[in-house]
Design a protein around this motif. Sequence first.
Motif, PDB file in Angstrom:
ATOM      1  N   VAL A   8       5.651  -2.092   3.658  1.00 32.09           N
ATOM      2  CA  VAL A   8       5.294  -2.477   2.463  1.00 32.09           C
ATOM      3  C   VAL A   8       6.779  -2.491   1.561  1.00 32.09           C
ATOM      4  CG1 VAL A   8       2.827  -1.715   2.276  1.00 32.09           C
ATOM      5  CG2 VAL A   8       4.769  -0.091   1.611  1.00 32.09           C
ATOM      6  N   VAL A   9       6.658  -3.414   0.477  1.00 30.55           N
ATOM      7  CA  VAL A   9       7.799  -3.391  -0.388  1.00 30.55           C
ATOM      8  C   VAL A   9       7.279  -3.113  -1.565  1.00 30.55           C
ATOM      9  CG1 VAL A   9       9.714  -5.028  -1.532  1.00 30.55           C
ATOM     10  CG2 VAL A   9       8.880  -5.371   0.925  1.00 30.55           C
ATOM     11  N   ILE A  10       7.920  -2.059  -2.395  1.00 28.85           N
ATOM     12  CA  ILE A  10       7.376  -1.592  -3.662  1.00 28.85           C
ATOM     13  C   ILE A  10       8.648  -1.620  -4.465  1.00 28.85           C
ATOM     14  CG2 ILE A  10       6.520   0.309  -5.021  1.00 28.85           C
ATOM     15  CD1 ILE A  10       4.954   0.951  -2.540  1.00 28.85           C
ATOM     16  N   GLY A  11       8.752  -2.382  -5.589  1.00 37.92           N
ATOM     17  CA  GLY A  11       9.980  -2.107  -6.554  1.00 37.92           C
ATOM     18  C   GLY A  11      11.110  -2.770  -5.813  1.00 37.92           C
ATOM     19  N   GLY A  12      11.004  -3.663  -4.840  1.00 38.83           N
ATOM     20  CA  GLY A  12      12.205  -4.298  -4.046  1.00 38.83           C
ATOM     21  C   GLY A  12      12.715  -3.156  -3.060  1.00 38.83           C
ATOM     22  N   VAL A  13      11.947  -2.256  -2.719  1.00 33.49           N
ATOM     23  CA  VAL A  13      12.508  -1.358  -1.635  1.00 33.49           C
ATOM     24  C   VAL A  13      11.378  -1.412  -0.457  1.00 33.49           C
ATOM     25  CG1 VAL A  13      12.877   1.060  -0.978  1.00 33.49           C
ATOM     26  CG2 VAL A  13      13.271   0.212  -3.221  1.00 33.49           C
ATOM     27  N   THR A  14      11.789  -1.518   0.593  1.00 37.13           N
ATOM     28  CA  THR A  14      10.942  -1.641   1.659  1.00 37.13           C
ATOM     29  C   THR A  14      10.690  -0.246   2.315  1.00 37.13           C
ATOM     30  OG1 THR A  14      11.855  -3.886   2.320  1.00 37.13           O
ATOM     31  CG2 THR A  14      10.777  -2.500   4.047  1.00 37.13           C
ATOM     32  N   TYR A  15       9.311   0.051   2.688  1.00 40.67           N
ATOM     33  CA  TYR A  15       8.986   1.144   3.284  1.00 40.67           C
ATOM     34  C   TYR A  15       8.433   1.049   4.765  1.00 40.67           C
ATOM     35  CZ  TYR A  15      10.043   3.041  -1.255  1.00 40.67           C
ATOM     36  OH  TYR A  15      10.529   3.603  -2.603  1.00 40.67           O
ATOM     37  N   LYS A  16       8.390   1.890   5.663  1.00 38.89           N
ATOM     38  CA  LYS A  16       7.707   1.700   6.758  1.00 38.89           C
ATOM     39  C   LYS A  16       6.387   2.333   6.523  1.00 38.89           C
ATOM     40  CE  LYS A  16      11.269   1.878  10.370  1.00 38.89           C
ATOM     41  NZ  LYS A  16      11.703   2.466  11.575  1.00 38.89           N
ATOM     42  N   VAL A  17       5.200   1.869   7.270  1.00 37.98           N
ATOM     43  CA  VAL A  17       4.040   2.284   6.914  1.00 37.98           C
ATOM     44  C   VAL A  17       3.564   3.091   8.071  1.00 37.98           C
ATOM     45  CG1 VAL A  17       1.435   1.833   6.742  1.00 37.98           C
ATOM     46  CG2 VAL A  17       2.954   0.568   5.572  1.00 37.98           C
ATOM     47  N   THR A  18       3.703   4.590   7.963  1.00 36.29           N
ATOM     48  CA  THR A  18       3.750   5.273   9.109  1.00 36.29           C
ATOM     49  C   THR A  18       2.521   6.174   9.260  1.00 36.29           C
ATOM     50  OG1 THR A  18       4.410   7.403   7.825  1.00 36.29           O
ATOM     51  CG2 THR A  18       6.134   5.657   9.003  1.00 36.29           C
ATOM     52  N   ALA A  19       1.382   5.863   8.535  1.00 39.68           N
ATOM     53  CA  ALA A  19       0.309   6.674   8.634  1.00 39.68           C
ATOM     54  C   ALA A  19      -1.175   6.051   8.060  1.00 39.68           C
ATOM     55  CB  ALA A  19       0.191   8.186   8.056  1.00 39.68           C
ATOM     56  N   VAL A  20      -2.340   6.104   8.720  1.00 34.98           N
ATOM     57  CA  VAL A  20      -3.368   5.816   7.840  1.00 34.98           C
ATOM     58  C   VAL A  20      -3.872   7.181   7.312  1.00 34.98           C
ATOM     59  CG1 VAL A  20      -5.875   5.137   8.013  1.00 34.98           C
ATOM     60  CG2 VAL A  20      -3.879   4.166   9.679  1.00 34.98           C
ATOM     61  N   GLY A  21      -3.843   7.164   5.932  1.00 36.51           N
ATOM     62  CA  GLY A  21      -4.078   8.422   5.051  1.00 36.51           C
ATOM     63  C   GLY A  21      -5.331   9.076   5.275  1.00 36.51           C
ATOM     64  N   ASP A  22      -5.406  10.303   5.203  1.00 35.52           N
ATOM     65  CA  ASP A  22      -6.584  11.022   4.913  1.00 35.52           C
ATOM     66  C   ASP A  22      -7.798  10.338   4.178  1.00 35.52           C
ATOM     67  OD1 ASP A  22      -5.175  12.974   6.354  1.00 35.52           O
ATOM     68  OD2 ASP A  22      -5.213  14.260   4.555  1.00 35.52           O
ATOM     69  N   LYS A  23      -9.062  10.027   4.614  1.00 36.38           N
ATOM     70  CA  LYS A  23     -10.005   9.484   4.158  1.00 36.38           C
ATOM     71  C   LYS A  23      -9.867   8.134   3.919  1.00 36.38           C
ATOM     72  CE  LYS A  23     -12.663  13.603   2.835  1.00 36.38           C
ATOM     73  NZ  LYS A  23     -13.359  14.368   1.825  1.00 36.38           N
ATOM     74  N   ALA A  24      -8.767   7.245   4.497  1.00 34.91           N
ATOM     75  CA  ALA A  24      -8.528   6.076   3.937  1.00 34.91           C
ATOM     76  C   ALA A  24      -9.625   5.115   4.059  1.00 34.91           C
ATOM     77  CB  ALA A  24      -7.224   5.675   4.714  1.00 34.91           C
ATOM     78  N   PHE A  25     -10.415   5.386   4.880  1.00 38.54           N
ATOM     79  CA  PHE A  25     -11.521   4.188   4.858  1.00 38.54           C
ATOM     80  C   PHE A  25     -12.939   5.253   5.223  1.00 38.54           C
ATOM     81  CE2 PHE A  25      -7.537   1.810   6.419  1.00 38.54           C
ATOM     82  CZ  PHE A  25      -7.950   0.701   5.710  1.00 38.54           C
ATOM     83  N   TYR A  26     -12.885   6.257   4.770  1.00 39.87           N
ATOM     84  CA  TYR A  26     -13.994   7.201   4.825  1.00 39.87           C
ATOM     85  C   TYR A  26     -15.142   6.658   4.672  1.00 39.87           C
ATOM     86  CZ  TYR A  26     -16.845  11.390   4.117  1.00 39.87           C
ATOM     87  OH  TYR A  26     -17.937  12.172   4.526  1.00 39.87           O
ATOM     88  N   ASP A  27     -16.161   6.607   5.717  1.00 33.76           N
ATOM     89  CA  ASP A  27     -17.579   6.130   5.204  1.00 33.76           C
ATOM     90  C   ASP A  27     -17.696   4.556   4.736  1.00 33.76           C
ATOM     91  OD1 ASP A  27     -19.979   7.325   5.830  1.00 33.76           O
ATOM     92  OD2 ASP A  27     -20.246   8.061   3.835  1.00 33.76           O
TER      93      ASP A  27
END
Length: 375
Positions: A8-27
């Motif tokens: 993802v690019v945030i504020g012009g900085v590119t970050y790797k997406v390394t995890a699906v966060g806790d409860k990201a799609f919970y229920d």
Amino acid sequence: SVTIPDVVVIGGVTYKVTAVGDKAFYDNDYITSVALGANIDTIGAFAFDGCYRLTTVTNGSNVKYVREYAFESCPFLSTLQGFDNVEVIERYGFEACSALTTFNFSSELKSIGNAAFMSTGLTGDVVLPEGLTRVESAAFRNSKISSISVPASCREFFDDLIYTSQLETITVHEDNPNYKAVDNVLYNKAMTKLIRIATKKTGTFVLPDSVNEVADYGAEKCYLSKIVFNNKITRVPQSFMQNALELSEIVFGSKITKIENYAFSNCQKLTTLTIPGTVKTICGHAFAFNNFTSVTLGEGVETIYCRAFKDSTVEAFYMPKSVSSIAAIDEYNSWEPAFTKEVTFYFADTEEEATAKTNWHEGWAGTKATFNYAA
């Protein structure tokens, strides 16, 4: 469908997406498929827990960690593409994924947590990889696997992890320092403790003379028709042969002093029972939900706890003088009679002797009991 990006690019900085966060799609009741990004190495705790319509997760080749409850209660999850580099599966990781019939137990796997694959649809043979060191309690409980192979590297293998109704074969690598399997029965290496009898094992089983302990649930729902205890076992533990529907005969050893909760409950073919006087205590539900033609307690039995014969009918129950308490209160201070259905008692005591004993009448309160006393 959900696609998780590689970056993802945030504020012009590119970050790797390394995890699906806790409860990201919970229920989440809407997602049916998930395509993981190439950099995802962690599925967070409860990330997809309760995603009722989820069927497919792809691009999982870089996933290393499946955290607790990550995919718990995803009943239609049937396809996990990749997931061949997973190192850790934490507790309840895939619990109740009933459509999940296969999983790639890769050479990278180091530990499987409590109930990780409990009540999944896993079937057939499970060959645990060399390098795996720990498998926790109930890991495969109520799955449908028919065989399990334990590697030399697995040093911690919790007692009740392999109760499955279809289990026929248990093997352990000969170089494993802590465990051993003989004729589809799992023991510790020294064969002093019996851990699990394969559910589909039939006929008569005689405990080896080396065994001095048997595990809780050790023969639960097995198909044995007869079990013979040796003269080293001192107690029959909780739920040891619960729901063993083919069991028709028990031979108790001379050292057994206690039969614990649910040890032989719901053993429908166990119609006659003789308990030797060396047994001092029969705990709650020990012989519940059975239909006996006769039960004979040897002189020496002292206490029958509440619910010991709950919902069991007994045509003839022979009670020795040594029984001092048919307790309405158990070791947990819970109240209920020891007998709750039709029972005909034959006492070695006179009526006066019987009625003088501790908790005597409370023990069968509410039954349709018939009493026959010694003259």
